[in-house]
Design a protein around this motif. Structure first.
Motif, PDB file in Angstrom:
ATOM      1  N   MET A 130      15.231  98.085 -35.343  1.00  0.00           N
ATOM      2  CA  MET A 130      15.744  96.724 -35.599  1.00  0.00           C
ATOM      3  C   MET A 130      16.666  96.888 -36.753  1.00  0.00           C
ATOM      4  O   MET A 130      17.165  96.494 -37.563  1.00  0.00           O
ATOM      5  CB  MET A 130      15.121  95.652 -35.341  1.00  0.00           C
ATOM      6  N   ASN A 131      15.883  98.091 -38.391  1.00  0.00           N
ATOM      7  CA  ASN A 131      16.548  98.092 -39.169  1.00  0.00           C
ATOM      8  C   ASN A 131      15.977  96.649 -39.610  1.00  0.00           C
ATOM      9  O   ASN A 131      16.635  96.753 -40.212  1.00  0.00           O
ATOM     10  CB  ASN A 131      17.695  99.085 -39.486  1.00  0.00           C
ATOM     11  N   ALA A 132      15.075  96.895 -39.609  1.00  0.00           N
ATOM     12  CA  ALA A 132      14.090  95.127 -40.195  1.00  0.00           C
ATOM     13  C   ALA A 132      13.877  95.276 -41.409  1.00  0.00           C
ATOM     14  O   ALA A 132      14.153  96.239 -42.020  1.00  0.00           O
ATOM     15  CB  ALA A 132      12.038  95.518 -39.323  1.00  0.00           C
ATOM     16  N   ASP A 161      20.247 109.594 -40.552  1.00  0.00           N
ATOM     17  CA  ASP A 161      21.011 110.064 -39.959  1.00  0.00           C
ATOM     18  C   ASP A 161      21.345 110.540 -38.269  1.00  0.00           C
ATOM     19  O   ASP A 161      21.804 109.606 -38.461  1.00  0.00           O
ATOM     20  CB  ASP A 161      21.433 111.657 -39.904  1.00  0.00           C
ATOM     21  N   ASP A 162      20.365 110.322 -37.682  1.00  0.00           N
ATOM     22  CA  ASP A 162      19.963 110.865 -36.535  1.00  0.00           C
ATOM     23  C   ASP A 162      19.549 108.846 -36.059  1.00  0.00           C
ATOM     24  O   ASP A 162      20.575 108.529 -35.169  1.00  0.00           O
ATOM     25  CB  ASP A 162      18.700 110.722 -36.003  1.00  0.00           C
ATOM     26  N   LEU A 163      19.672 108.312 -36.749  1.00  0.00           N
ATOM     27  CA  LEU A 163      19.524 106.550 -36.617  1.00  0.00           C
ATOM     28  C   LEU A 163      20.560 106.119 -36.498  1.00  0.00           C
ATOM     29  O   LEU A 163      20.249 105.183 -35.953  1.00  0.00           O
ATOM     30  CB  LEU A 163      18.306 106.229 -37.209  1.00  0.00           C
ATOM     31  N   GLY A 164      21.401 106.253 -37.048  1.00  0.00           N
ATOM     32  CA  GLY A 164      22.406 105.257 -38.466  1.00  0.00           C
ATOM     33  C   GLY A 164      22.420 103.693 -38.078  1.00  0.00           C
ATOM     34  O   GLY A 164      22.329 103.384 -37.807  1.00  0.00           O
ATOM     35  N   PHE A 165      21.410 103.926 -39.370  1.00  0.00           N
ATOM     36  CA  PHE A 165      20.874 102.640 -39.738  1.00  0.00           C
ATOM     37  C   PHE A 165      22.511 101.830 -40.081  1.00  0.00           C
ATOM     38  O   PHE A 165      22.872 102.097 -41.119  1.00  0.00           O
ATOM     39  CB  PHE A 165      19.526 102.789 -40.826  1.00  0.00           C
ATOM     40  N   ARG A 166      21.745 100.406 -39.156  1.00  0.00           N
ATOM     41  CA  ARG A 166      22.605  99.433 -39.716  1.00  0.00           C
ATOM     42  C   ARG A 166      21.762  98.144 -39.855  1.00  0.00           C
ATOM     43  O   ARG A 166      20.683  97.820 -39.910  1.00  0.00           O
ATOM     44  CB  ARG A 166      24.193  99.323 -38.691  1.00  0.00           C
ATOM     45  N   TYR A 167      23.254  96.822 -39.493  1.00  0.00           N
ATOM     46  CA  TYR A 167      22.681  95.554 -40.217  1.00  0.00           C
ATOM     47  C   TYR A 167      22.273  95.160 -38.782  1.00  0.00           C
ATOM     48  O   TYR A 167      22.372  95.595 -37.627  1.00  0.00           O
ATOM     49  CB  TYR A 167      23.854  94.706 -40.248  1.00  0.00           C
ATOM     50  N   ARG A 168      20.108  95.396 -38.774  1.00  0.00           N
ATOM     51  CA  ARG A 168      19.627  95.329 -37.521  1.00  0.00           C
ATOM     52  C   ARG A 168      20.038  96.077 -36.554  1.00  0.00           C
ATOM     53  O   ARG A 168      20.081  95.905 -34.623  1.00  0.00           O
ATOM     54  CB  ARG A 168      19.828  93.654 -37.136  1.00  0.00           C
TER      55      ARG A 168
END
Ligand code: FAD
Length: 308
Positions: A130-132, A161-168
């Motif tokens: 969730m990119n908490a 880079d594999d996960l491409g974190f964004r807002y939540r």
């Protein structure tokens, strides 16, 4: 279904109700709940599991509404065997089932700052997925890598880079299960970190209904997603303000209610069904749109089937 499933060392439970495994205490059964003994057990199971069986990894259910009809396929819930926490220099390595709060405390004791995790009630797998984040720091800011078991049962090492974190949000493929994450954490005095965490807990208790059954923020803060994932810090257009302005603080439907204390928290006051919670949320979205022209987006994940 169980007799068709691959043998495991962990536990397989058929028709396992999920309500008691979620913070909102709602939800029907999983066809099968799998609690693997360790990563090898999980990988062997997923390799042998027919491709068409859906797999849903579940943490501690602090961001979920499981619908009343439950979840088809296999729900994977990690427990003992996935909750080790260790520090190596500036690295903190945590099993996916380790609770965020425990990880923050263990890191602080070793003089490493992951204090932003202290008040998030989930586990590390869910935090990465969730990119908490909290108080201006997000998983993406401290993340180095994660281990995951793919739906095909391979071990994958994932970088940012594999996960491409964004807002939540991340790009973790469906059915992949995170088993461990490594964070890089700046150094600080353990006493300073401990004091910061105490202060965060006090702030939480003052502003959020922390003793009630909720799943945290119900809707995302609107006004776009920034690549750094800091949409909620950059913009003043908080979801709770829109809900409040539409007169929906304390608004209820059956056993579901928008919190009086923090109107973006959806509460199960006792006997709410998943359906009531979801219907109340949809009603709030509709009324906020009528009032402000802004379409709120769910932050809580809603999964599974409605009851027949
Ligand atoms: C009182 C309260 C306060 C909260 N405050 C915050 C906050 O400040 N900041 C914040 O970001 N969130 C907050 N939340 C929401 C929630 O705690 C976070 O989203 C948390 O990271 C979810 O973790 P979980 O283990 O409960 O995951 P779950 O809710 O069980 O699952 C959430 C998602 O993660 C996936 N997932 C879980 N574990 C794994 C795994 N091992 N591998 C792959 N995917 C996995 C699930 O499939 C699902 O898609 C709050 C919730 C509550 C109840």
């Amino acid at each position: 279904m169980k007799h068709e499933l691959p043998p495991v060392r962990g536990t397989l439970t058929e028709h396992r109700p999920l309500a008691d495994l979620t913070w909102l205490r709602v939800g029907g059964p999983a066809d099968v709940l799998f609690q693997p003994a360790d990563e090898a057990d999980l990988a062997a199971f997923l390799r042998a599991l027919p491709e068409d069986v859906a797999v849903f990894p579940m943490g501690v259910g602090s961001n979920l509404i499981v619908r009343d009809g439950g979840l088809r396929g296999v729900v994977v819930r990690l427990g003992r065997g996935f909750n080790a926490i260790r520090t190596e220099g500036d690295r903190v390595i945590a099993g996916a089932a380790a609770l965020d709060g425990h990880v923050a405390r263990r890191a602080a004791a070793a003089g490493r700052d992951l204090t932003f995790l202290r008040t998030i009630p989930g586990a590390i797998g869910g935090a990465v997925r969730m990119n908490a984040g909290c108080y201006g720091t997000y998983v993406a800011d401290r993340f180095e890598s994660a281990r995951a078991v793919t739906r095909a049962g391979r071990i994958a090492i994932l970088g940012a880079d594999d996960l491409g974190f964004r807002y939540r949000q991340t790009d973790l493929p469906e059915g992949w299960v995170i088993t461990e994450a490594t964070f890089r954490a700046p150094a600080d005095d353990p006493a300073v970190l401990a004091a910061r965490m105490e202060e965060q807990i006090a702030r939480r208790d003052a502003t959020q209904p922390t003793r009630e059954r909720s799943a945290g923020s119900t809707f995302r803060n609107p006004a776009g997603f920034s690549s750094t994932g800091r949409a909620d810090d950059c913009h003043d257009l908080k979801a709770w303000k829109l809900i409040d302005a539409a007169g929906l603080r304390g608004f209820s439907l059956g056993g579901a209610r928008m919190s009086e204390k923090h109107p973006n928290f959806l509460i199960n006051t006792g006997g709410a069904s998943a359906r009531e919670l979801e219907e109340l949320g949809e009603l709030v979205r509709k009324r906020v749109y009528q009032h402000s022209g802004i379409q709120l987006e769910w932050e809580i994940m809603r999964v599974g089937e409605t009851a027949p």
